[in-house]
Design a protein around this motif. Structure first.
Motif, PDB file in Angstrom:
ATOM      1  N   GLY A  88      11.352   8.816  -0.870  1.00 22.33           N
ATOM      2  CA  GLY A  88      10.629  10.561  -1.794  1.00 22.33           C
ATOM      3  C   GLY A  88      10.229   9.997  -2.528  1.00 22.33           C
ATOM      4  N   ASN A  89       9.233  11.216  -3.137  1.00 19.25           N
ATOM      5  CA  ASN A  89       8.031  11.125  -4.304  1.00 19.25           C
ATOM      6  C   ASN A  89       9.168  11.743  -5.064  1.00 19.25           C
ATOM      7  OD1 ASN A  89       6.391  10.382  -6.384  1.00 19.25           O
ATOM      8  ND2 ASN A  89       5.010  12.171  -5.008  1.00 19.25           N
ATOM      9  N   GLY A  90       9.918  10.701  -5.646  1.00 22.54           N
ATOM     10  CA  GLY A  90      11.031  11.821  -7.443  1.00 22.54           C
ATOM     11  C   GLY A  90      11.066  10.754  -7.561  1.00 22.54           C
ATOM     12  N   GLY A 133       0.964  -1.178  -0.062  1.00 22.28           N
ATOM     13  CA  GLY A 133      -0.008  -0.086  -0.233  1.00 22.28           C
ATOM     14  C   GLY A 133       1.344   0.512   0.204  1.00 22.28           C
ATOM     15  N   ILE A 134       0.881   1.796  -0.736  1.00 21.19           N
ATOM     16  CA  ILE A 134       1.264   3.370  -0.751  1.00 21.19           C
ATOM     17  C   ILE A 134       0.297   4.779  -0.396  1.00 21.19           C
ATOM     18  CG2 ILE A 134       2.981   5.189  -2.214  1.00 21.19           C
ATOM     19  CD1 ILE A 134       3.904   2.679  -4.045  1.00 21.19           C
ATOM     20  N   ILE A 140      -0.929   5.488   8.815  1.00 24.14           N
ATOM     21  CA  ILE A 140      -1.990   4.750   8.740  1.00 24.14           C
ATOM     22  C   ILE A 140      -3.183   4.668   7.589  1.00 24.14           C
ATOM     23  CG2 ILE A 140      -3.979   4.986   9.695  1.00 24.14           C
ATOM     24  CD1 ILE A 140      -2.684   6.350  12.332  1.00 24.14           C
ATOM     25  N   ASP A 141      -3.053   5.921   6.432  1.00 23.30           N
ATOM     26  CA  ASP A 141      -3.693   5.928   5.418  1.00 23.30           C
ATOM     27  C   ASP A 141      -2.797   4.901   4.362  1.00 23.30           C
ATOM     28  OD1 ASP A 141      -5.145   7.529   5.878  1.00 23.30           O
ATOM     29  OD2 ASP A 141      -4.329   9.053   4.458  1.00 23.30           O
ATOM     30  N   ALA A 142      -1.358   4.189   4.687  1.00 23.88           N
ATOM     31  CA  ALA A 142      -0.765   3.163   4.137  1.00 23.88           C
ATOM     32  C   ALA A 142      -1.306   1.613   3.882  1.00 23.88           C
ATOM     33  CB  ALA A 142       0.279   3.515   3.256  1.00 23.88           C
ATOM     34  N   LEU A 148       6.801   9.320  -0.278  1.00 24.26           N
ATOM     35  CA  LEU A 148       5.368   7.668  -0.800  1.00 24.26           C
ATOM     36  C   LEU A 148       5.830   7.408   0.876  1.00 24.26           C
ATOM     37  CD1 LEU A 148       6.474   6.945  -3.585  1.00 24.26           C
ATOM     38  CD2 LEU A 148       4.552   8.409  -2.801  1.00 24.26           C
ATOM     39  N   ASP A 149       4.268   6.833   1.587  1.00 27.72           N
ATOM     40  CA  ASP A 149       4.368   5.291   2.705  1.00 27.72           C
ATOM     41  C   ASP A 149       4.148   4.486   2.398  1.00 27.72           C
ATOM     42  OD1 ASP A 149       5.115   7.525   5.403  1.00 27.72           O
ATOM     43  OD2 ASP A 149       4.255   9.140   4.317  1.00 27.72           O
TER      44      ASP A 149
END
Length: 313
Positions: A28-30, A6-7, A100-102, A14-15
């Motif tokens: 990192g989101n790159g 899950g991301i 938690i969302d991830a 990005l978690d």
């Protein structure tokens, strides 16, 4: 699904939790961060089994990760944030942080096992971006035209007219870019001609369907209606029966189909009779138009499936 990743996507980060191992980390989101994620998942994939990667749709921040993970050979699912939040509420996960969302995204995929559909390729994404930009320019033109009707001061009128001229030039430029993008693909050229053969369907509707619904022609009528958010769902309990509603699905597709259905209900003989029959039977006009949208989409799906243009009965 042996391993579910899950991301939770934000602009810069990005978690990532991995189920069932419980491993949690972030990158990192790159390009550099996603490359490190790909290497880490490939090692786990070869050691523990196949990976399914799930990300929430977050207004575009997920696109780079989804594209690179898909290119690396992983099964990638982009999930609806509203469905994930509803699942979180259902299991009592009220707290909301990125980690938690991830975890909830991974749990949602494990519980619901959504169908894995191929992601749009780079050319389709480019077409979608042009279609989106054209829609934005049209919205700005309509807004400025409305302002022009309301303004009486000469200087303000001149400013609006200058902006309108610039926006119309940009619209012409975008239309040329869209023409070029369509010409690159023989399949798109053929499918656009097939779609616009239906009275009421113009190039804007056809190109939106090409960009936003590449599944057209490959699904049955119920599946394609559901994908567009045009399949009615009912509410009833015991003797009580509520009204049916539509919702979810692909909003951009519904928006262009609404306008196409309005035109088709006047100028397409088959759909005009269909809409008029519903109205004569006492259906509210908006219900009749939604039904016409669904009928029109079914026709377009069949035309692409059979590779045959519209034929007047």
């Amino acid at each position: 699904m042996d391993i579910i990743v899950g991301i939770d996507v934000s602009k810069d980060r990005l978690d990532i939790p991995i189920v069932p191992s419980g491993e949690v980390f972030h990158v990192g989101n790159g390009h550099a961060g996603i490359e490190a994620l790909v290497d880490r998942l490939k090692a786990k994939h070869s050691a523990d089994g196949p990976c399914v990667v799930a990300l929430e749709a977050t207004g575009g921040f997920e696109m780079l990760a989804a594209a690179e993970l898909s290119s690396a050979g992983f099964a990638v699912i982009v999930v609806n944030p509203a469905q994930v939040r509803a699942y979180a509420n259902a299991i009592g996960r009220r707290a909301k942080t990125d980690p938690i969302d991830a975890e909830v995204i991974a749990a949602f995929v494990a519980a619901t096992r959504p169908e894995i559909r191929p992601l749009r390729d780079a050319e389709t994404q480019a077409l979608s971006a042009l279609v989106d930009r054209r829609r934005q320019i049209m919205q700005m033109i309509v807004a400025e035209e409305n302002r022009l009707r309301m303004v009486v001061e000469t200087q303000a009128q001149k400013s609006i007219k200058r902006l309108l001229a610039a926006l119309r030039r940009e619209l012409d430029s975008l239309d040329a870019d869209l023409d070029e993008q369509i010409r690159k693909s023989p399949i798109w050229r053929v499918r656009e001609r097939l779609l616009v053969s239906v009275p009421g369907v113009g190039s804007t509707t056809a190109r939106t369907l090409l960009a936003e619904m590449p599944e057209l022609g490959s699904l049955d009528r119920r599946q394609i209606a559901s994908l567009a958010g045009l399949a009615p769902w009912t509410r009833q309990s015991g003797q009580w029966k509520g009204k049916s509603f539509i919702g979810g699905g692909r909003g951009k597709v519904r928006a262009v189909l609404f306008m196409a259905a309005l035109v088709a209900s006047r100028h397409n003989p088959m759909l005009k009779v269909f809409r008029d029959r519903l109205v004569a039977a006492g259906k509210p006009r908006i219900v009749a138009i939604v039904a016409t949208m669904r009928k029109l989409l079914t026709i377009l799906n069949a035309i692409i499936r059979d590779n045959k243009p519209w034929q007047n009965a």
